[in-house]
Scaffold this motif. Structure first.
Motif, PDB file in Angstrom:
ATOM      1  N   ALA A   1       0.826  -1.210   0.000  1.00 49.45           N
ATOM      2  CA  ALA A   1       0.000   0.000   0.000  1.00 49.45           C
ATOM      3  C   ALA A   1       0.859   1.258   0.000  1.00 49.45           C
ATOM      4  O   ALA A   1       0.511   2.266  -0.630  1.00 49.45           O
ATOM      5  CB  ALA A   1      -0.935  -0.011   1.208  1.00 49.45           C
ATOM      6  N   MET A   2       1.990   1.202   0.700  1.00 47.18           N
ATOM      7  CA  MET A   2       2.894   2.359   0.702  1.00 47.18           C
ATOM      8  C   MET A   2       3.503   2.573  -0.681  1.00 47.18           C
ATOM      9  O   MET A   2       3.636   3.711  -1.151  1.00 47.18           O
ATOM     10  CB  MET A   2       4.001   2.146   1.741  1.00 47.18           C
ATOM     11  CG  MET A   2       3.499   2.034   3.167  1.00 47.18           C
ATOM     12  SD  MET A   2       4.877   1.798   4.314  1.00 47.18           S
ATOM     13  CE  MET A   2       4.050   0.950   5.649  1.00 47.18           C
ATOM     14  N   ILE A   3       3.859   1.480  -1.346  1.00 49.98           N
ATOM     15  CA  ILE A   3       4.401   1.589  -2.709  1.00 49.98           C
ATOM     16  C   ILE A   3       3.325   2.132  -3.649  1.00 49.98           C
ATOM     17  O   ILE A   3       3.613   2.961  -4.528  1.00 49.98           O
ATOM     18  CB  ILE A   3       4.922   0.215  -3.178  1.00 49.98           C
ATOM     19  CG1 ILE A   3       6.153  -0.181  -2.339  1.00 49.98           C
ATOM     20  CG2 ILE A   3       5.268   0.247  -4.661  1.00 49.98           C
ATOM     21  CD1 ILE A   3       6.592  -1.613  -2.525  1.00 49.98           C
ATOM     22  N   HIS A   4       2.095   1.708  -3.472  1.00 48.66           N
ATOM     23  CA  HIS A   4       0.974   2.221  -4.276  1.00 48.66           C
ATOM     24  C   HIS A   4       0.881   3.745  -4.136  1.00 48.66           C
ATOM     25  O   HIS A   4       0.643   4.464  -5.114  1.00 48.66           O
ATOM     26  CB  HIS A   4      -0.321   1.519  -3.839  1.00 48.66           C
ATOM     27  CG  HIS A   4      -1.499   2.411  -3.602  1.00 48.66           C
ATOM     28  ND1 HIS A   4      -1.716   3.044  -2.385  1.00 48.66           N
ATOM     29  CD2 HIS A   4      -2.527   2.775  -4.401  1.00 48.66           C
ATOM     30  CE1 HIS A   4      -2.822   3.759  -2.448  1.00 48.66           C
ATOM     31  NE2 HIS A   4      -3.335   3.618  -3.660  1.00 48.66           N
ATOM     32  N   ALA A   5       1.084   4.260  -2.917  1.00 48.78           N
ATOM     33  CA  ALA A   5       1.044   5.707  -2.692  1.00 48.78           C
ATOM     34  C   ALA A   5       2.186   6.408  -3.421  1.00 48.78           C
ATOM     35  O   ALA A   5       2.001   7.490  -3.997  1.00 48.78           O
ATOM     36  CB  ALA A   5       1.091   5.998  -1.190  1.00 48.78           C
ATOM     37  N   LEU A   6       3.358   5.797  -3.428  1.00 50.29           N
ATOM     38  CA  LEU A   6       4.507   6.391  -4.116  1.00 50.29           C
ATOM     39  C   LEU A   6       4.308   6.382  -5.638  1.00 50.29           C
ATOM     40  O   LEU A   6       4.728   7.315  -6.326  1.00 50.29           O
ATOM     41  CB  LEU A   6       5.788   5.636  -3.743  1.00 50.29           C
ATOM     42  CG  LEU A   6       6.190   5.716  -2.260  1.00 50.29           C
ATOM     43  CD1 LEU A   6       7.429   4.847  -2.002  1.00 50.29           C
ATOM     44  CD2 LEU A   6       6.452   7.154  -1.847  1.00 50.29           C
TER      45      LEU A   6
END
Length: 587
Positions: free
Chosen positions: A356-361
């Motif tokens: 999910a953090m990578i999705h935000a990036l």
């Protein structure tokens, strides 16, 4: 961690801590990277479309998905949830944005985050299990109808300057302008919708809305080059920079920190922060918090079923609260876990909240690199996309199944929630739905409590009992809604009875209302000189009577541990009377 500890745990970053404790290596990171990139690409058009539907510019949807998507994944309690703007919030956010502008919407979001933190602190995470399916289906179907209605304007290219606030007035305005529809908008929207409906038949891993929006955008560019008029993100939205420059579409810059109330208000000017403003926004904030809790926890439950893992409900509420407090300071609107994106995340191979953090990036890179291209996306294509979102969230097959097979009480709850959501307000709908469901449930449970005369049942009353005595079996809980009726029926029998035996092994509960009704019966028995014998009490009713100080009353009230022991004196009395009648004494 045990199931019980999951139920009550509350700690920041619960899901991430669990993953790290299990061991996190390059293999899992690779899978999270792939899943994050996949969902990030999927989320870009959805974030823009949902922001527009909520009454704000598309970049604020991207800011929401970036900031909230990262912060909630970092601090929450669900491994696979993807948080950001969702369709369910549209019906709440649109009226707030219309009345208070972006600044009011952001301030309400901060307040909703505070309420979510309070819900987490009070360990209310598992209360989601007590909301009936008829309520959740009712308000989600109602939300879907409202969202679909809001898309009619852009789908048909109708020139309506300001949509009315109330639903009936919206329908009237759309009907009035429908004869003046824009054929280019309808053509682009129709093709976009057709691609989304047909694309799944190809069974590719690419989600349907990406090729649909791409084709819709190409069609729009072709029509614009031929001289047709068509609304796009670039023609509808503009932005101003601090250096005085301006542009159309989405600003290709990172979200920046600012106080929520200093953002543009309904007339473009910032709001004046005051306690009165906070009070005015509390109702909307409560609705956002309630819906955010419901959406995020339902999403986590679905993901638990898919993955076999367990989320921490209270830690997820904590993460959602933190995310909704921080995000508005960077221009992001209300966010919660999105089921469609979260499911895609898990299916793409996500292993942890890192995905999910990578999705935000990925969204952050998309904002900076693709902003000029996103300005060409036609509003009609986004309207078609949101129509599909509305259809999917409506869960129409489930709703129809409920209407065909559910008890009448559940159907009434569903219809009530659906109607109130569409015509009035989601807070009113959920509150009324839950209260109505609770009242109907209490009514049904109360009707299950009954009293039966078993005096002639030789399996339970093995021998004859004296004339004027009755043995009554009470079944079901004796709470306020049932006890008055049960004990009132018994009280009427005392007018012509010498004694009554109450067999209460089938009574699991006696509440304060039941206790008051029993005391009335005892008083009536004392007045009519009727003996009342209570036999075979379960633990909770016995504890209630002991706590209330209800004790045997000679000649009126007595207690026995079993029905057999309560009936033995009556058997003896009946036998003695029969013997005395059959064999009179010699004179």
């Amino acid at each position: 961690m045990s199931d019980r500890s999951h139920l009550f745990s509350l700690r920041i970053g619960h899901a991430l801590r669990e993953v790290l404790a299990e061991g996190y290596g390059l293999n899992k990171l690779g899978k999270d990277l792939l899943a994050g990139i996949t969902v990030g690409i999927i989320a870009i058009p959805l974030a823009m479309a949902l922001a527009i539907a909520s009454g704000v510019a598309p970049q604020y949807g991207l800011y929401t998905a970036i900031i909230a998507g990262f912060v909630i994944a970092l601090t929450g309690g669900s491994r696979y949830s993807i948080s950001g703007p969702t369709a369910a919030f549209v019906v709440i956010l649109y009226p707030v944005a219309l009345k208070y502008g972006l600044s009011g919407l952001l301030l309400a979001t901060v307040l909703s985050g505070v309420l979510l933190l309070l819900m987490a602190a009070m360990r209310l995470g598992r209360l989601i299990e007590y909301i009936p399916e008829s309520v959740t289906l009712g308000f989600t179907a109602g939300i879907a109808v409202v969202i679909a209605t809001l898309q009619v304007k852009d789908f048909f290219g109708l020139a309506i300057p300001h949509m009315p606030e109330h639903y009936v007035e919206k329908i009237a305005a759309l009907a009035l302008h429908l004869p003046h529809m824009s054929w280019p908008s309808l053509f682009v929207a129709g093709i976009t919708l057709a691609v989304m409906l047909l694309w799944p038949k190809l069974k590719t891993i690419i989600p349907a809305h990406l090729p649909a929006l791409f084709i819709g955008t190409l069609l729009a560019l072709l029509l614009l080059s031929l001289g047709f008029e068509l609304d796009t993100i670039g023609s509808r939205f503009s932005y101003n920079l601090a250096n005085g420059n301006s542009g159309n579409g989405i600003p290709p810059y990172l979200p920046y920190f600012d106080w929520p109330w200093l953002r543009p208000g309904p007339d473009g000017a910032a709001l004046v922060f005051s306690w009165q403003l906070v009070k005015d926004l509390l109702g909307a904030a409560f609705a956002m918090a309630m819906l955010g809790a419901i959406e995020s926890l339902l999403c986590a439950v679905v993901l638990d079923g898919m993955s076999g893992r367990r989320h921490s409900a209270n830690s997820e509420l904590l993460g959602q609260g933190i995310g909704n407090i921080i995000t508005p300071f960077f221009g992001g609107i209300t966010s919660t876990a999105a089921l469609a994106r979260s499911s895609a995340n898990f299916k793409a191979g996500a292993q942890s909240p890192v995905a999910a953090m990578i999705h935000a990036l990925v969204l952050l890179l998309g904002l900076v690199l693709l902003a000029p291209l996103l300005s060409y996306v036609p509003m009609a294509a986004l309207a078609a996309l949101l129509l599909m979102v509305a259809w999917n969230m409506s869960e129409a097959p489930k709703a129809l199944h409920l209407l065909k097979t559910a008890p009448r009480s559940d159907i009434w709850v569903f219809v009530t929630c659906f109607s109130l959501t569409v015509l009035f307000d989601m807070v009113i709908a959920i509150t009324t739905g839950i209260l109505l469901a609770a009242l109907l449930f209490v009514k049904e449970i109360a009707e299950m409590s009954k009293v039966t005369d078993i005096s002639g049942n030789r399996k339970q009353v093995e021998q004859p009992i004296p004339h004027g005595w009755q043995v009554l079996k009470i079944s079901g809980p004796l709470f306020f809604a049932a006890a008055d009726r049960i004990f009132a029926d018994i009280a009427r029998l005392t007018d012509h009875s010498r004694g009554i035996v109450l067999y209460m092994d089938g009574v699991p509960l006696l509440d304060a209302g039941g206790l008051a009704a029993l005391n009335k019966l005892i008083s009536k028995c004392h007045k009519n000189q009727t003996q009342l014998v209570i036999a075979d009490l379960q633990f909770q009713p016995l504890k209630t009577l002991a706590k209330a100080g209800v004790k045997p009353i000679p000649g009126t009230l007595s207690f026995y541990p079993t029905l057999r022991e309560a009936l033995e004196p009556l058997y003896v009395q009946a036998a003695t009377f029969t013997f005395a009648t059959a064999v009179p004494l010699d004179e």
